[in-house]
Design an enzyme around this catalytic site. Structure first.
Site, PDB file in Angstrom:
ATOM      1  N   GLU A 103       0.853  -1.197   0.000  1.00 38.18           N
ATOM      2  CA  GLU A 103       0.000   0.000   0.000  1.00 38.18           C
ATOM      3  C   GLU A 103       0.888   1.246   0.000  1.00 38.18           C
ATOM      4  O   GLU A 103       1.822   1.348   0.801  1.00 38.18           O
ATOM      5  CB  GLU A 103      -0.921  -0.025   1.239  1.00 38.18           C
ATOM      6  CG  GLU A 103      -1.618   1.272   1.572  1.00 38.18           C
ATOM      7  CD  GLU A 103      -2.489   1.844   0.443  1.00 38.18           C
ATOM      8  OE1 GLU A 103      -3.238   1.069  -0.181  1.00 38.18           O
ATOM      9  OE2 GLU A 103      -2.393   3.064   0.202  1.00 38.18           O
ATOM     10  N   TYR A 160     -26.819   9.388   4.467  1.00 39.44           N
ATOM     11  CA  TYR A 160     -27.196   8.339   5.397  1.00 39.44           C
ATOM     12  C   TYR A 160     -26.408   8.538   6.687  1.00 39.44           C
ATOM     13  O   TYR A 160     -25.337   9.155   6.687  1.00 39.44           O
ATOM     14  CB  TYR A 160     -26.960   6.927   4.834  1.00 39.44           C
ATOM     15  CG  TYR A 160     -25.596   6.690   4.232  1.00 39.44           C
ATOM     16  CD1 TYR A 160     -25.375   6.897   2.870  1.00 39.44           C
ATOM     17  CD2 TYR A 160     -24.525   6.253   5.010  1.00 39.44           C
ATOM     18  CE1 TYR A 160     -24.131   6.677   2.307  1.00 39.44           C
ATOM     19  CE2 TYR A 160     -23.271   6.027   4.449  1.00 39.44           C
ATOM     20  CZ  TYR A 160     -23.085   6.250   3.094  1.00 39.44           C
ATOM     21  OH  TYR A 160     -21.849   6.043   2.533  1.00 39.44           O
ATOM     22  N   ASP A 200     -12.188  -1.302  -8.239  1.00 38.17           N
ATOM     23  CA  ASP A 200     -12.230  -0.105  -9.071  1.00 38.17           C
ATOM     24  C   ASP A 200     -11.214  -0.163 -10.217  1.00 38.17           C
ATOM     25  O   ASP A 200     -11.443   0.417 -11.276  1.00 38.17           O
ATOM     26  CB  ASP A 200     -11.935   1.139  -8.223  1.00 38.17           C
ATOM     27  CG  ASP A 200     -13.178   1.672  -7.537  1.00 38.17           C
ATOM     28  OD1 ASP A 200     -14.215   0.988  -7.563  1.00 38.17           O
ATOM     29  OD2 ASP A 200     -13.107   2.786  -6.964  1.00 38.17           O
TER      30      ASP A 200
HETATM   31  C1  FAD Z   1     -17.544   9.775  -2.771  1.00 39.92           C
HETATM   32  C2  FAD Z   1     -17.650   8.300  -2.948  1.00 39.92           C
HETATM   33  C3  FAD Z   1     -18.607   7.594  -2.231  1.00 39.92           C
HETATM   34  C4  FAD Z   1     -18.702   6.204  -2.362  1.00 39.92           C
HETATM   35  N1  FAD Z   1     -19.655   5.538  -1.678  1.00 39.92           N
HETATM   36  C5  FAD Z   1     -19.769   4.200  -1.825  1.00 39.92           C
HETATM   37  C6  FAD Z   1     -20.765   3.461  -1.138  1.00 39.92           C
HETATM   38  O1  FAD Z   1     -21.562   3.997  -0.359  1.00 39.92           O
HETATM   39  N2  FAD Z   1     -20.847   2.114  -1.337  1.00 39.92           N
HETATM   40  C7  FAD Z   1     -19.963   1.487  -2.171  1.00 39.92           C
HETATM   41  O2  FAD Z   1     -20.071   0.263  -2.341  1.00 39.92           O
HETATM   42  N3  FAD Z   1     -19.006   2.163  -2.836  1.00 39.92           N
HETATM   43  C8  FAD Z   1     -18.877   3.480  -2.682  1.00 39.92           C
HETATM   44  N4  FAD Z   1     -17.926   4.158  -3.357  1.00 39.92           N
HETATM   45  C9  FAD Z   1     -16.988   3.419  -4.206  1.00 39.92           C
HETATM   46  C10 FAD Z   1     -15.884   2.757  -3.391  1.00 39.92           C
HETATM   47  O3  FAD Z   1     -15.215   3.713  -2.618  1.00 39.92           O
HETATM   48  C11 FAD Z   1     -14.868   2.080  -4.283  1.00 39.92           C
HETATM   49  O4  FAD Z   1     -15.532   1.365  -5.286  1.00 39.92           O
HETATM   50  C12 FAD Z   1     -13.981   1.116  -3.481  1.00 39.92           C
HETATM   51  O5  FAD Z   1     -13.245   1.822  -2.522  1.00 39.92           O
HETATM   52  C13 FAD Z   1     -13.051   0.361  -4.407  1.00 39.92           C
HETATM   53  O6  FAD Z   1     -12.147  -0.404  -3.653  1.00 39.92           O
HETATM   54  P1  FAD Z   1     -10.719  -0.745  -4.256  1.00 39.92           P
HETATM   55  O7  FAD Z   1     -10.038  -1.575  -3.212  1.00 39.92           O
HETATM   56  O8  FAD Z   1     -10.855  -1.266  -5.633  1.00 39.92           O
HETATM   57  O9  FAD Z   1     -10.003   0.654  -4.411  1.00 39.92           O
HETATM   58  P2  FAD Z   1      -9.622   1.714  -3.296  1.00 39.92           P
HETATM   59  O10 FAD Z   1     -10.471   1.579  -2.095  1.00 39.92           O
HETATM   60  O11 FAD Z   1      -9.527   3.017  -4.009  1.00 39.92           O
HETATM   61  O12 FAD Z   1      -8.155   1.264  -2.850  1.00 39.92           O
HETATM   62  C14 FAD Z   1      -7.047   1.344  -3.717  1.00 39.92           C
HETATM   63  C15 FAD Z   1      -5.802   1.365  -2.839  1.00 39.92           C
HETATM   64  O13 FAD Z   1      -4.670   1.250  -3.679  1.00 39.92           O
HETATM   65  C16 FAD Z   1      -3.677   2.131  -3.236  1.00 39.92           C
HETATM   66  N5  FAD Z   1      -2.802   2.414  -4.384  1.00 39.92           N
HETATM   67  C17 FAD Z   1      -3.128   3.077  -5.529  1.00 39.92           C
HETATM   68  N6  FAD Z   1      -2.066   3.132  -6.352  1.00 39.92           N
HETATM   69  C18 FAD Z   1      -1.044   2.482  -5.720  1.00 39.92           C
HETATM   70  C19 FAD Z   1       0.323   2.202  -6.066  1.00 39.92           C
HETATM   71  N7  FAD Z   1       0.857   2.606  -7.227  1.00 39.92           N
HETATM   72  N8  FAD Z   1       1.085   1.500  -5.177  1.00 39.92           N
HETATM   73  C20 FAD Z   1       0.564   1.087  -3.992  1.00 39.92           C
HETATM   74  N9  FAD Z   1      -0.726   1.341  -3.596  1.00 39.92           N
HETATM   75  C21 FAD Z   1      -1.507   2.021  -4.463  1.00 39.92           C
HETATM   76  C22 FAD Z   1      -4.459   3.342  -2.749  1.00 39.92           C
HETATM   77  O14 FAD Z   1      -3.702   4.136  -1.842  1.00 39.92           O
HETATM   78  C23 FAD Z   1      -5.650   2.679  -2.078  1.00 39.92           C
HETATM   79  O15 FAD Z   1      -5.430   2.405  -0.711  1.00 39.92           O
HETATM   80  C24 FAD Z   1     -17.817   5.527  -3.240  1.00 39.92           C
HETATM   81  C25 FAD Z   1     -16.848   6.240  -3.953  1.00 39.92           C
HETATM   82  C26 FAD Z   1     -16.769   7.614  -3.824  1.00 39.92           C
HETATM   83  C27 FAD Z   1     -15.731   8.374  -4.614  1.00 39.92           C
END
Ligand code: FAD
Length: 416
Positions: A32, A214, A294
């Site tokens: 991370e 919420y 994502d």
């Molecule tokens: C305003 C907002 C509200 C939301 N509300 C909801 C909700 O109510 N319900 C819901 O289901 N979803 C919600 N979402 C969507 C949700 O936040 C994301 O879909 C979810 O966090 C995706 O998880 P992830 O693990 O794929 O990515 P992330 O949670 O974005 O995690 C990615 C991680 O990778 C790390 N990273 C990135 N690049 C590198 C690199 N080069 N080297 C090392 N580490 C790196 C980052 O620091 C981060 O910790 C919301 C999104 C937003 C923007």
């Protein structure tokens, strides 16, 4: 020998995957970029399709202790507090009875902490920002900004919507700006005297904008809000946020119901958040690298499903990652097949929902009827069971039920 698995990203997806792999007896290293697991000022709503998995991973009690359940799901127009549509959630135990698991509102930092604590510090490498990945034979060498390098047999890109691993897997697929942006904040309920049903999850819908809120935290004493507006037309910034003039948010919601005005005015808005998505990818894996969350299917948050579908991905991927690398390619084809159809449909529906939430007053008649059928039309999102799905489906073909499900829901949105 067990494969060395490296996960880039210690967000919701990366940590859930590591926990789910452990359940199968596999270990993974999570890299991370941040120096600590925290996300300030934002919340997340967890629906049954995710909470049933978090329960299986043994995390749900800790999450429940830090969350609250919305009393109802309510839609209202922008000027008055008449209900356009409403359904019980915690009330009468309706949501849990229907979907078999609860719906929670939680601070994102609390969720990260629960997952991080369950994972433990041993294989969580903070302060490791991936700079480059270099295939070497079947393995991949990871190079980090802190000078560290390591070699893995399997690389999982859980690095979010601006994923670097995605560039390796799918080429120059940049996150796409949606043409919409948001102001967000957390406000104590006591500062919102005009708010009806403060414990409900509510959408206020108006021309070119909507506000969702919420309650979060164990006592539900704070309200998390997310106020979405059309524009700006282009996003000329490399970052998620762009500077906002002090009155931009309040001007956008001027004349709305007093509860909305109170909420938006309760916090200073120095920035607005651009909303980005990832265009559907042809492939989610290349060689020994694979995407989840994502990074693979960043979506608009209007079904509240970004994090929830990411948790589903993690469960499916953990079940399919083979202990023997000879089987890797076939297993990843199956992972992609199981996850791509569902996430694409939800992605598409989230985008169409934006338009539906932003209709002008003279076009809202049909919307009320559609919202009145919300549970029938969108129950399939919440009732999904990722673990059952991956363990019960035939190895390489879409079942008849899945085909029918995909076809039946491909066009289903709350929009026309
Ligand atoms: C305003 C907002 C509200 C939301 N509300 C909801 C909700 O109510 N319900 C819901 O289901 N979803 C919600 N979402 C969507 C949700 O936040 C994301 O879909 C979810 O966090 C995706 O998880 P992830 O693990 O794929 O990515 P992330 O949670 O974005 O995690 C990615 C991680 O990778 C790390 N990273 C990135 N690049 C590198 C690199 N080069 N080297 C090392 N580490 C790196 C980052 O620091 C981060 O910790 C919301 C999104 C937003 C923007």
């Amino acid at each position: 020998m067990a494969p060395r698995i490296g996960i880039i990203g210690g967000g919701i997806g990366g940590l859930t995957l590591a926990l789910a792999l452990r359940r199968r007896g596999l270990t993974a290293d999570v890299f991370e970029q941040a120096s600590e697991l925290r996300e300030i000022g934002a919340a997340v709503a967890l629906s049954a399709n995710a909470t049933r998995e978090l329960e299986r991973l043994g995390c749900l009690d800790a999450i429940a202790a830090l969350s609250c359940q919305p009393s109802e799901l309510i839609w209202r127009g922008w000027t008055d507090d008449g209900r356009v549509a409403a359904f019980p959630v915690a009330r009468d135990g309706a949501y849990r009875a229907r979907f078999g698991a609860p719906y929670f509102g939680i601070h994102r930092a609390d969720l990260q902490r629960v997952l991080g604590t369950a994972h433990g510090p041993d294989r969580l490498h903070l302060g490791h920002r991936l700079l480059a990945l270099v295939p070497e034979g079947d393995a991949i060498v990871l190079q980090f900004a802190n000078g560290h390098t390591t070699r893995v047999d399997v690389l999982v890109g859980a690095d979010g919507v601006r994923s670097q691993v995605r560039q390796f897997v799918a080429g120059e697929e940049r996150a796409a700006y949606s043409g919409t942006s948001a102001f967000r904040g957390i406000v104590p309920v006591r500062d919102l005297p005009s708010l009806p049903d403060p414990q409900a999850l509510q959408f206020w819908m108006g021309p070119n904008a909507h506000l969702l809120h919420y309650a979060i935290g164990p006592s539900g004493k704070d309200v998390n809000f997310f106020a979405v507006v059309e524009g700006p037309e282009r996003w000329a910034h490399e970052t998620w946020t762009a500077p906002a003039a002090p009155d931009e948010a309040t001007v956008a919601f001027a004349g709305w119901h007093p509860a909305v005005v109170e909420m938006v005015s309760a916090v200073p808005h120095k920035v607005r958040w651009g909303l980005f998505t990832v265009r559907p990818l042809q492939t989610w894996c290349r060689g020994r690298a694979v995407l989840l969350g994502d990074a693979a299917h960043g979506m608009l948050p209007h079904h509240g499903q970004g994090a929830n579908t990411t948790i589903e991905d993690s469960i499916t991927l953990a079940e399919l990652l083979p202990a023997r690398l000879q089987d890797f390619e076939a297993a990843m084809q199956r992972y992609q097949m199981l996850r791509r159809a569902r996430t694409r449909i939800i992605q598409r529906s989230s985008r169409a929902t934006n338009a539906s939430l932003h209709l002008p007053d003279n076009a809202v008649a049909g919307r009320s009827a559609r919202l009145a059928r919300f549970p029938e039309r969108f129950g399939w999102i919440h009732e999904f069971d990722a673990l059952k799905d991956v363990t019960s489906r035939a190895a390489s073909v879409l079942t008849v039920r899945q085909k029918a499900w995909s076809l039946g829901h491909a066009a289903d949105t709350v929009a026309d």
